[in-house]
Design an enzyme around this catalytic site. Structure first.
Site, PDB file in Angstrom:
ATOM      1  N   ARG A 164       0.912  -1.227  -0.153  1.00 53.24           N
ATOM      2  CA  ARG A 164      -0.087  -0.040  -0.081  1.00 53.24           C
ATOM      3  C   ARG A 164       0.913   1.423   0.121  1.00 53.24           C
ATOM      4  NH1 ARG A 164      -3.044  -3.486  -1.144  1.00 53.24           N
ATOM      5  NH2 ARG A 164      -4.989  -3.924  -0.088  1.00 53.24           N
ATOM      6  N   SER A 238     -10.981  -1.390   3.128  1.00 49.16           N
ATOM      7  CA  SER A 238     -10.368  -1.397   4.128  1.00 49.16           C
ATOM      8  C   SER A 238      -9.855   0.128   4.712  1.00 49.16           C
ATOM      9  CB  SER A 238      -8.994  -2.108   4.156  1.00 49.16           C
ATOM     10  OG  SER A 238      -9.078  -3.439   3.740  1.00 49.16           O
ATOM     11  N   GLU A 333      -5.661   3.666   5.733  1.00 48.68           N
ATOM     12  CA  GLU A 333      -5.279   3.637   4.385  1.00 48.68           C
ATOM     13  C   GLU A 333      -5.995   4.699   3.452  1.00 48.68           C
ATOM     14  OE1 GLU A 333      -5.818  -0.361   2.396  1.00 48.68           O
ATOM     15  OE2 GLU A 333      -7.200   0.828   0.967  1.00 48.68           O
TER      16      GLU A 333
END
Ligand code: FAD
Ligand code: EPU
Length: 337
Positions: A164, A238, A333
């Site tokens: 990520r 998420s 995130e």
């Protein structure tokens, strides 16, 4: 190019937060960006690119200019014995690119089926799912460097991809507009079956020699069962990243919870944030219009007309509860604006 003022973003972010942008510009051709870059207040933070809005939380009206890139050409650049090089412009819907490559039996992104959003956003967090990441198939990224307004090409190796993560979140942060992505897809695809229940689900469906189309389809099925559809319940996937902790920290958790799930990452250990949230008693927890999704507590959902601020406060409550129990700080995130 289309220019709007005081524009509602409610349908343009998957949390469905009803905020407005001072100006909203739909950019229909790459060339239009040349003039726009001088026009918008680039360095003042009053400028944002919005793709599918599936990884963003607006906490207030946007007092500036939003650019929405709608150019979306797909073209095959070249091919050799093993690979085909596909150029996709920033406005291509990511999942359309997955369908295009799976239909042509080109391997590399089939496990990334059903990730919402656009191609232009995909390199920024190196999208990943079910054992594949964008970096495995990405060849180059084309972007406008806002410091000198030149179009540049950056190779995979220079993108500093991680879990990520990429250079676009580090040294290039806020200094770029991604205009297209070039993928290198395999003509001899090998299915990636090593994540979670992918193999099991294939066996259950009676498929013992899966093609990449089979794998992609089974992942679509798993995702549909596990994740809320943003068209029905607002969410951004998420909300937090899975934390990566050191061996000592992991051992201290394991002492208390011998069954803690874990994934080795070089000399560190990734543990699922969903597990931490569940063990903190917050799986399916609901407060007003906001909750953690009962099937996947890492996903924060907007059950009604929650504001971005309320969702942020809810996320902070999760962070502090998990921190109190495990002394692990969950990192968002989602991009909070
Ligand atoms: P946006 O939300 O519009 O933007 C995200 C960020 O990128 C913003 O900071 C924006 O300014 C910037 N940006 C966007 N386009 C450009 C551009 N062209 N140039 C410069 N900056 C740009 N992610 C995964 O990795 N794996 C998953 O499995 C996954 N599953 C998801 C499931 C659901 C149900 C949802 C809602 C989200 C999921 N996500 C997942 C997160 C999300 O889909 C990805 O991060 C996606 O790449 C975001 O694309 P977007 O176009 O919607 O970006
Ligand atoms: N788990 C629990 N309780 C739950 C659910 C999960 O303890 O209620 C634990 C289980 O041990 C499970 C583990 O969490 O094995 C992992 O769960 P899952 O496979 O659902 O994946 P995740 O780690 O929660 C990540 C990505 C997803 C991606 C999936 C599949 C992050 C932050 N999220 O989720 O990406 O789709 O893996 O690869 O890495 C996103 O980024 O928005 C996203 C949805």
């Amino acid at each position: 190019m289309k220019i709007f003022e005081n524009y509602s973003l409610a349908e343009l972010n998957t949390f469905h937060i009803d905020v407005r942008s001072n100006k909203f510009i739909v950019v229909e051709k790459v060339d239009e960006l040349d003039n726009l870059i001088d026009f918008v207040e680039l360095s003042s933070g009053k400028f944002l690119i919005l793709g599918g809005g599936s990884n963003i939380l607006f906490t207030k009206d946007f007092d500036g200019t939003i650019l929405h890139l709608s150019f979306n050409q797909l073209s095959e650049l070249k091919s050799d014995d093993r690979f085909v090089y596909i150029k996709a412009e920033a406005g291509v819907v990511w999942d359309e690119l997955v369908k295009y490559s799976v239909d042509k039996n080109l391997g590399g992104i089939e496990n990334l089926a059903m990730i919402p959003g656009t191609v232009g956003a995909a390199p920024i967090q190196n999208i990943g799912a079910y054992g594949q990441e964008l970096k495995d198939s990405l060849f180059e990224v084309e972007y406008i460097d806002l410091t000198d307004k030149k179009i540049k090409t950056i190779s995979n190796e220079k993108c500093e991809f991680g879990y990520r993560d990429s250079i676009f979140k580090k040294s290039l942060r806020d200094k770029f507009i991604i205009t297209s992505v070039i993928l290198r897809l395999s003509k001899n695809p090998v299915p990636v079956l090593n994540y979670g229940n992918v193999s099991n689900e294939l066996s259950k469906s009676g498929i013992d020699k899966p093609t990449i189309k089979d794998v992609s389809n089974i992942i679509r099925k798993i995702r549909t069962e596990k994740l809320p559809d943003p068209n029905q319940i607002g969410n951004a996937g998420s909300f937090f990243k899975n934390p990566i902790i050191d061996e000592n920290k992991f051992e201290s958790i394991k002492e208390k919870y011998p069954d803690v799930p874990s994934f080795r990452q070089e000399n560190k250990i990734k543990i699922p944030a969903a597990w931490l949230i569940e063990k903190s008693g917050l799986k399916g927890y609901k407060k007003g219009n906001i909750g953690t999704y009962p099937n996947q507590p890492l996903v924060i959902v907007n059950y009604g007309k929650a504001s971005g601020k309320e969702i942020l406060e809810f996320a902070q409550l999760i962070q502090s509860t998990v921190f109190e129990k495990f002394q692990i700080q969950l990192e968002p995130e989602v991009n909070i604006i």
